[in-house]
Design a protein around this motif. Structure first.
Motif, PDB file in Angstrom:
ATOM      1  N   GLN A 144       0.983  -1.436  -0.056  1.00  0.00           N
ATOM      2  CA  GLN A 144       0.073   0.382   0.397  1.00  0.00           C
ATOM      3  C   GLN A 144       0.774   1.574   0.554  1.00  0.00           C
ATOM      4  OE1 GLN A 144      -4.178   0.071   1.333  1.00  0.00           O
ATOM      5  NE2 GLN A 144      -4.312  -1.649  -0.223  1.00  0.00           N
ATOM      6  N   LYS A 145       1.771   1.291   0.897  1.00  0.00           N
ATOM      7  CA  LYS A 145       3.047   1.895   0.955  1.00  0.00           C
ATOM      8  C   LYS A 145       3.908   2.307  -0.151  1.00  0.00           C
ATOM      9  CE  LYS A 145       4.735   5.937   2.673  1.00  0.00           C
ATOM     10  NZ  LYS A 145       4.126   7.107   3.018  1.00  0.00           N
ATOM     11  N   GLU A 151       1.497   4.326  -2.950  1.00  0.00           N
ATOM     12  CA  GLU A 151       1.312   5.693  -2.497  1.00  0.00           C
ATOM     13  C   GLU A 151       2.647   6.808  -3.283  1.00  0.00           C
ATOM     14  OE1 GLU A 151       1.998   8.385   1.348  1.00  0.00           O
ATOM     15  OE2 GLU A 151       0.047   5.992   1.419  1.00  0.00           O
ATOM     16  N   GLY A 198       2.769   9.647  -6.190  1.00  0.00           N
ATOM     17  CA  GLY A 198       3.071  10.362  -5.621  1.00  0.00           C
ATOM     18  C   GLY A 198       3.928  11.150  -6.693  1.00  0.00           C
TER      19      GLY A 198
END
Length: 352
Positions: free
Chosen positions: A131-132, A135, A139
């Protein structure tokens, strides 16, 4: 009033993941277990305080059962998941969605007809490190992902399966079908699609039954190792290896090489996510420990499935996405069997 859940198939995946995670969810009141071996269903009902359905018909026709986990072996998914959907149940189906595109489309047809939720257990999307990583990629601070490598290997399903022997159904062509590619590889295909917001379009591969033998001492009927070269629709290039012969330590790592640095996922025993930037900066994330066969942790998958039903939003892993991942695995296996570069026929897979 909470939900009543039916589970089809009472092997290790039910005992270690589905049943405990349903039990821990505050919105679930009771689990009803079915297995063609009644002793297995009775054992799990006793362990988790649930009930037993004597036949699959009883499970399907019970109007008080809201949702079903299809934890049957691979060759039955299109039968049980389709029927459960058409019986008005929401369905969480174990991966792979099926062994063929045609059978997978039967499940998608049933979902469309029923209007019920269908989610697939591609649980690597739910880990905090993945999940990170998504992200960070979204980004844009590392720029575009250019290349990648991914590995998923452990010591084999006979260490994990219900009977803990090499008679496991995972080694049988008519039941497992896809060998290590369908067991471990499909997880990595799904998580690459998820992380990259892209799809694998072409594959070449080598495969073999290098070490595993069946109960007669003969090489197994499906591959225990497969190594692939992959190209995505957006032009990324990568390698993937899937193995049932990683004796000593499980490997679940992915490395993404970007324009402005590198993302390493589950590459270190200490840090689940490492970011190395092109200016020499190194950022380590200690987020969680990924579940392995020896370290069973809550996947978050059951909770997400129930939330999609409770709040009426799309499930996190759709049938269409599972169909796309299956198509890639079938292309990889075809590439290995024919010695050719195989293009995934994605045009025919855009189902809705």
């Amino acid at each position: 009033m909470g939900y009543r859940v039916g589970i089809i198939g009472c092997g290790s995946i039910t005992k270690m993941r589905h049943a405990p995670e349903y039990t821990a969810n505050p919105h679930v009141d009771e689990i009803v277990f079915y297995d063609r071996n009644p002793d297995r269903a009775e054992a799990l009902a006793a362990l988790f305080g649930g009930k037993v359905a004597e036949t699959v018909d009883e499970l399907m026709e019970d109007p008080t059962i809201d949702m079903i986990s299809d934890c049957s072996s691979n060759e039955y998914h299109h039968i049980f998941s389709s029927r459960a959907l058409l019986s008005g149940k929401h369905v969480l189906c174990e991966k792979p969605i099926s062994l063929t595109i045609e059978h997978a489309k039967e499940i998608l047809d049933a979902q469309k007809k029923s209007g019920k939720k269908l989610m697939l257990d591609h649980n690597q999307r739910f880990t905090r490190a993945h999940q990170k990583a998504k992200e960070i990629i979204a980004g844009g601070e590392l720029g575009n992902v250019l290349t990648f490598r991914t590995t998923f290997g452990h010591s084999g399903p006979e260490q994990w399966g219900h009977n803990k022997t090499n008679s496991t159904w995972f080694f049988k062509k008519e039941r497992s079908g896809l060998g290590v590619a369908g067991d471990l590889g499909i997880h990595k295909v799904d998580v690459l699609h998820y992380l990259l917001d892209d799809e694998i379009e072409q594959a070449s591969a080598f495969q073999g039954a290098l070490h595993k033998v069946d109960e007669q001492g003969q090489p197994i009927e499906v591959c225990d190792n497969i190594v692939c070269s992959l190209k995505t629709k957006k032009g990324r290039l990568g390698t993937a290896s899937f193995s049932w012969t990683h004796y000593g330590q499980e490997d679940n790592s992915t490395v993404l090489y970007c324009e402005k640095g590198i993302l390493k996922i589950y590459n270190s025993d200490e840090y689940q996510l490492e970011v190395l930037t092109n200016n020499g900066e190194k950022i380590n994330y200690e987020l969680e420990s990924i579940q392995t066969n020896d370290n069973q942790t809550n996947t978050g998958m059951i909770d997400a499935f129930i939330e999609s039903i409770r709040l009426d939003h799309p499930p996190m892993v759709t049938g269409q996405e599972a169909l796309s991942s299956l198509a890639v695995i079938l292309a990889i296996l075809e590439a290995a069997e024919t010695g050719r570069v195989v293009t995934v026929e994605s045009g025919s897979l855009q189902y809705f």
